[in-house]
Enzyme design. Structure first.
Site, PDB file in Angstrom:
ATOM      1  CG  ASP A 245      -1.899  -1.077   1.299  1.00 51.92           C
ATOM      2  OD1 ASP A 245      -2.925  -0.897   1.972  1.00 51.92           O
ATOM      3  OD2 ASP A 245      -1.657  -2.128   0.684  1.00 51.92           O
TER       4      ASP A 245
ATOM      5  CG  HIS B 153      -3.262   4.003   1.638  1.00 53.20           C
ATOM      6  ND1 HIS B 153      -4.524   3.977   1.091  1.00 53.20           N
ATOM      7  CD2 HIS B 153      -3.123   2.850   2.302  1.00 53.20           C
ATOM      8  CE1 HIS B 153      -5.116   2.835   1.404  1.00 53.20           C
ATOM      9  NE2 HIS B 153      -4.288   2.131   2.143  1.00 53.20           N
TER      10      HIS B 153
ATOM     11  CG  ASN C 282      -9.422  -2.345   0.085  1.00 54.51           C
ATOM     12  OD1 ASN C 282      -8.196  -2.406   0.033  1.00 54.51           O
ATOM     13  ND2 ASN C 282     -10.050  -1.830   1.120  1.00 54.51           N
ATOM     14  CG  HIS C 283      -8.418   2.303  -0.416  1.00 54.20           C
ATOM     15  ND1 HIS C 283      -8.961   3.447   0.123  1.00 54.20           N
ATOM     16  CD2 HIS C 283      -8.318   1.422   0.607  1.00 54.20           C
ATOM     17  CE1 HIS C 283      -9.163   3.263   1.416  1.00 54.20           C
ATOM     18  NE2 HIS C 283      -8.776   2.048   1.734  1.00 54.20           N
TER      19      HIS C 283
ATOM     20  CG  HIS D 176      -4.996  -5.012  -1.828  1.00 54.00           C
ATOM     21  ND1 HIS D 176      -3.966  -4.130  -1.603  1.00 54.00           N
ATOM     22  CD2 HIS D 176      -5.987  -4.638  -0.980  1.00 54.00           C
ATOM     23  CE1 HIS D 176      -4.328  -3.265  -0.675  1.00 54.00           C
ATOM     24  NE2 HIS D 176      -5.554  -3.542  -0.280  1.00 54.00           N
TER      25      HIS D 176
ATOM     26  CG  HIS E 293      -6.297  -5.375   2.894  1.00 63.13           C
ATOM     27  ND1 HIS E 293      -6.957  -4.257   2.455  1.00 63.13           N
ATOM     28  CD2 HIS E 293      -7.249  -6.143   3.465  1.00 63.13           C
ATOM     29  CE1 HIS E 293      -8.238  -4.348   2.723  1.00 63.13           C
ATOM     30  NE2 HIS E 293      -8.462  -5.487   3.346  1.00 63.13           N
TER      31      HIS E 293
ATOM     32  CG  ASP F   6     -21.034  18.330  -5.263  1.00 62.44           C
ATOM     33  OD1 ASP F   6     -19.853  18.523  -4.959  1.00 62.44           O
ATOM     34  OD2 ASP F   6     -21.628  18.956  -6.176  1.00 62.44           O
TER      35      ASP F   6
ATOM     36  CD  GLU G 227     -29.296  18.563  -3.777  1.00 61.45           C
ATOM     37  OE1 GLU G 227     -28.267  19.161  -3.416  1.00 61.45           O
ATOM     38  OE2 GLU G 227     -29.496  18.177  -4.919  1.00 61.45           O
TER      39      GLU G 227
ATOM     40  CG  ASP H 197     -26.864  29.359   3.104  1.00 61.30           C
ATOM     41  OD1 ASP H 197     -25.791  29.641   2.530  1.00 61.30           O
ATOM     42  OD2 ASP H 197     -27.971  29.705   2.682  1.00 61.30           O
TER      43      ASP H 197
END
Lengths: 752, 138
Positions: free
Chosen positions: A179, A181, A240-241, A292, A487, A664, A675, A704
């Site tokens: 990995d 990442h 898996n990513h 993996h 993993h 989005d 939403e 907001d």
């Protein structure tokens, strides 16, 4: 040694003896000191790992929620139906027309003032090397080249088999990396220390190139470039990513949209497809299998080699093919206990046995299996039984709905209630079968365990835990010598298990925090003896002593833990009150530990951690209300937001963020107030969270900030004062908002 | 071997301070008849409980530790040279492994004088040895 009189002899002897005793005492003392340090390190590790895995479970729960919606929710209006439909459109298979649009990079102009690297195709080794250098200098590759590179990558990947074969006859040594990442420093370090890829220097990168770190894009560009330049020697396995749904949560989507504001969407769409075309495994000399995650007792390499890997868009959620009546009958007879339909909740009773407890009590090794606990937790049993009951009733409901709708009993899962039209036959063929999908999930998500057997991986929510006998069985069946997988993060960057038949290799150093772990890669020569090289790509760590390193990481872990505790304040209060029947406001420290575990389910040694988390306790009792208040003071900065609402949102923020990003769909960073309210309404009703509509409206309006009827997702999440640096999930921070340029000169804040 | 070291870590972090010899004796008590490399909790728990109740293998008080250093420094200079420390720790008592020695040196030795000023060293180590409660200031 003395000479002379017996007196001197005597003294000398006494002195020697005293020296020996003194030395022994110092050694004894020192060894205890080291042991305590080691204990702290392990505790810290547990904290990080359990929070990380709890996050992954969360993701599964989220998808459970979606499944639940699909099966049970009857939209009461046209708006609601559209709203829900949008949540699932991500699942759609990218149609050919769309793909063409995405690969139309020729129309993208590279401005004259662009100072980043240029690419021309076909790529030459020099281009790839130049790319590494450019990224090391923090330049950014222009979107046009990104798309071009992805286009070529896709063309190349399509020709590859599911299981690649490498031989040490051609390249004398093969280097396997785990990995990364998004941690570019580690990749650059590996190339620096081990050498750049070449026909004599083969590389296999074993998945999880993206997410969490801040340079996932650059890593992909480098890996794909070398793969195009050295197609026979440079290999990639899917992790898996490498999955657009996972990317929504763990930072890669965010990173792409931040770096490529105009073309990010196209890039993401193309990547979604490229990821599906990544091979699933690599075989070296027909003897060493590299994949993996791991394997299961059902792993079938022949099936894996044959299936159409492109159909598996995401391992998290999948529409699988409807089966005809006859086939279904046959299947039902063949697998009596497999649950009908749902691909998502893999902790339903299947042909594997359930773990004895979903909690993780005990040592680090045991905690993942949850079995070897000698301290049964009665609270958990109730919960487990309860959740099983709930699941059973949900299943029954499912069946009832299906029957009512007139569908036959055994079916692969299909969203019945509000999809606009049923899938055509052509679309059907584009979906994998349940079996195929499970095979892929198993090899991408599974973890090894010490005990024999094979059982569902409830910690991750996908794949399984496989024991030494499963490994042995597989190796014998296919005549293999050993397995290399990744993993899982390991303190030393690697770990052997199953009698050295399984090697875990993890290449992202300092993964949880600076100083948390080393990275490693493994080299294989013709004799196939693994030779491990470790490193830690951060100069700072070398300067620190072990004690200092552990302290830093520990602080980071404790911060993350306190945040988690705060997020569950209400539940904790409720639990504490249960232990305080006389309403004294006090509980014993022992009860505190029990209560905390029953709420958080992290399987941590709370008694050991208590001195770090509870600073105000006298005589073994704790005033819990003031402790919770202290926690809140640390975490909260906005007094105007109702704290219980905040707390609930805070706890669910990862899920919320994921949902927001799904909503989005144009990746603008904004969602409408409406939403937001609808999302929350649905979410809270599923989770049985009691928040009134008014509360939500108020909250939405207060978030907001510029009153334009839209919520900036990032601002919203900032409102929780996220300690992004200490949480593995949030390692990419967005930094300053710049104007719409693919500007590479922004420095990225956020400790890593 | 690996498992035995882990047991040592556990025992020591429970508050005990056994010597290596005492540790081996303890392990022998809880080990399986056929050494599997693992220790069963059922066997370990009662033995360990007894050790704790009897307050066996008490930790070493600071002043005793100081005196031990002073024995190795008979001329009372207030420090030991790096070579002296290495010699004592790797040749006397229950010798350190190379790894243990390097680890101790990394924190103990003052690089300018290439020596360990043991009084300061003890003060520094003892401060973190306790699983202290953290102050509010993070």
């Amino acid at each position: 040694m003395g000479s002379g009189t017996s007196n001197q002899h005597h003294f000398a002897f006494q002195n020697a003896e005293r020296a020996l005793k003194a030395a022994a005492l110092i050694q004894r003392w020192y060894r205890r000191y080291v042991a305590r340090l080691e204990m702290r390190r392990r505790c810290t590790w547990s904290i990080f790992q359990s929070i990380e895995y709890a996050g992954q479970q969360d993701q599964v729960k989220l998808h459970d929620f979606f499944s639940y919606l699909v099966d049970h929710f009857t939209p009461s209006s046209h708006n609601e139906r559209d709203f829900l439909n949008r949540m699932f459109t991500e699942e759609r298979f990218p149609k050919d027309l769309e793909m063409e649009k995405c690969s139309d990079y020729n129309s993208i102009e590279v401005p004259d003032n662009y100072t980043g690297p240029h690419l021309s195709f076909p790529l030459l080794p020099d281009h790839a090397t130049a790319l590494v250098e450019a990224f090391r200098l923090k330049q950014q590759l222009h979107a046009r080249y990104v798309l071009n590179l992805l286009h070529e990558t896709r063309k190349h990947l399509i020709q590859l088999p599911n299981i690649n074969r490498l031989s040490t006859c051609y390249s004398e040594e093969i280097t396997v990396c785990g990995d990364l990442h998004g941690q570019l420093d580690d990749l650059i370090f590996i190339f620096y220390k081990n050498g750049l890829p070449s026909p004599e220097r083969a590389y296999v990168f074993n998945g999880d190139f993206v997410d969490r770190g801040k340079d996932s894009v650059e890593i992909l560009m480098i890996l794909f470039a070398f793969m195009l330049v050295y197609p026979k020697e440079f290999h990639l396995n899917r992790g898996n990513h490498e999955d657009h749904m996972v990317n929504l949560r763990y930072g890669f989507t965010k990173e792409v949209m931040y770096k490529y504001k105009i073309h990010g969407k196209k890039i993401l769409k193309t990547l979604q497809d490229v990821f599906c075309w990544l091979p699933l495994a690599t075989l070296v000399d027909e003897k060493v299998l590299i994949l993996h995650g791991g394997v299961s007792d059902m792993t079938d390499l022949e099936l894996l080699a044959k299936l159409d890997r492109h159909k598996i868009v995401s391992t998290l959620r999948c529409k699988t093919r409807k089966q005809s009546e006859k086939l279904a009958e046959g299947k039902r007879k063949a697998s009596q206990m497999s649950s009908p339909g749902r691909p998502t909740p893999w902790f339903l009773p299947m042909s594997r046995s359930l773990p004895s407890s979903p909690l993780h009590v005990g040592s680090h090794k045991a905690h993942k299996t949850g079995r070897s606990s000698s301290i049964p937790c009665s609270a958990s049993l109730d919960r487990k039984e309860l959740s099983q009951q709930v699941r059973r009733s949900v299943d029954l409901e499912l069946e009832r709905c299906r029957q009512q709708a007139g569908f036959p009993l055994i079916r692969e899962k299909e969203p019945v209630l509000f999809m606009a039209e049923a899938d055509s036959d052509a679309e059907q063929l584009l979906q994998p079968t349940q079996e195929e999908w499970k095979q892929v999930v198993d090899i991408l998500w599974s973890d090894p365990m010490a005990q024999e057997g094979c059982k569902a991986n409830t910690v991750r929510g996908g794949g399984c835990y496989f024991g030494p006998n499963v490994t042995e069985q597989l190796l014998q069946k296919y005549n293999l010598q050993f397995l290399i997988r990744s993993h899982e993060c390991k303190p030393e960057g690697y770990e052997f298990c199953h009698n050295r038949k399984v090697l875990t290799i993890f290449s992202a150093s300092n993964y949880y925090e600076v100083g948390s772990n080393r990275g490693a890669y493994v080299k294989l020569g013709p004799a196939l003896t693994p030779h491990i090289v470790q490193y830690q790509a951060n100069k700072a760590t070398h300067m620190l002593t072990t004690r200092q390193r552990i302290s830093r990481v520990e602080e980071s872990a404790l911060r993350a833990l306190r945040e988690k505790l705060f997020a569950h304040s209400s539940d904790l209060l409720g639990e504490f009150k249960k232990h305080d029947a006389d309403k004294t406001g006090l509980i014993t420290l022992s009860d505190w530990a029990t209560a905390v575990e029953s709420v958080l389910h992290l399987g941590l040694p709370w008694r050991m951690l208590r001195p770090q988390l509870v600073s105000s306790s006298t005589e073994n009792v704790l005033e819990y209300t003031s402790w919770l208040e202290d926690l809140a003071k640390e975490q909260l900065s906005h007094e105007n937001i109702q704290s219980s609402v905040l707390e609930t949102l805070y706890r669910n923020r990862s899920n919320l963020e994921t949902v927001f990003r799904i909503l989005d769909s144009d990746h603008s960073g904004f969602i409408s107030l409406d939403e937001f309210r609808q999302t929350w309404k649905l979410f809270s009703s599923h989770m049985n969270i009691d928040i009134t509509d008014d509360c939500i409206c108020d909250l939405a309006r207060s978030i907001d900030f510029n009153k334009d009827g839209r919520i900036d997702i990032n601002e919203f999440l900032e409102a929780f004062r996220l300690v992004e640096q200490s949480c593995p999930e949030g390692n990419t921070s967005d930094g300053p908002q710049t104007t719409n340029t693919d500007d590479s000169s922004c420095s990225r804040p956020g400790a890593h | 071997m690996g498992k035995h070291r882990e047991i040592g870590t556990i025992i020591r972090s429970l508050g005990c301070c056994p010597s290596e010899g005492e540790l081996h004796d303890l392990i022998a008590e809880v080990e399986e008849e056929e050494p599997t490399g693992y220790i069963r909790l059922e066997k370990f728990l009662p033995v360990m409980t007894e050790v704790l109740l009897e307050r066996r293998y008490r930790p070493i008080p600071e002043d005793v530790l100081l005196r031990a250093f002073e024995v190795l420094d008979p001329t009372k200079r207030g420090f030991l040279t790096k070579e002296e420390l290495i010699k004592y720790m790797t040749e006397e008592g229950e010798p350190f492994s190379q790894e243990e020695m390097e680890e101790m040196l990394s924190a103990a030795i003052d690089s300018e004088s290439n020596s360990i000023h043991y009084k300061d060293y003890i003060t520094m180590m003892v401060e973190v040895q306790l699983f202290k409660e953290k102050n509010k200031v993070t």
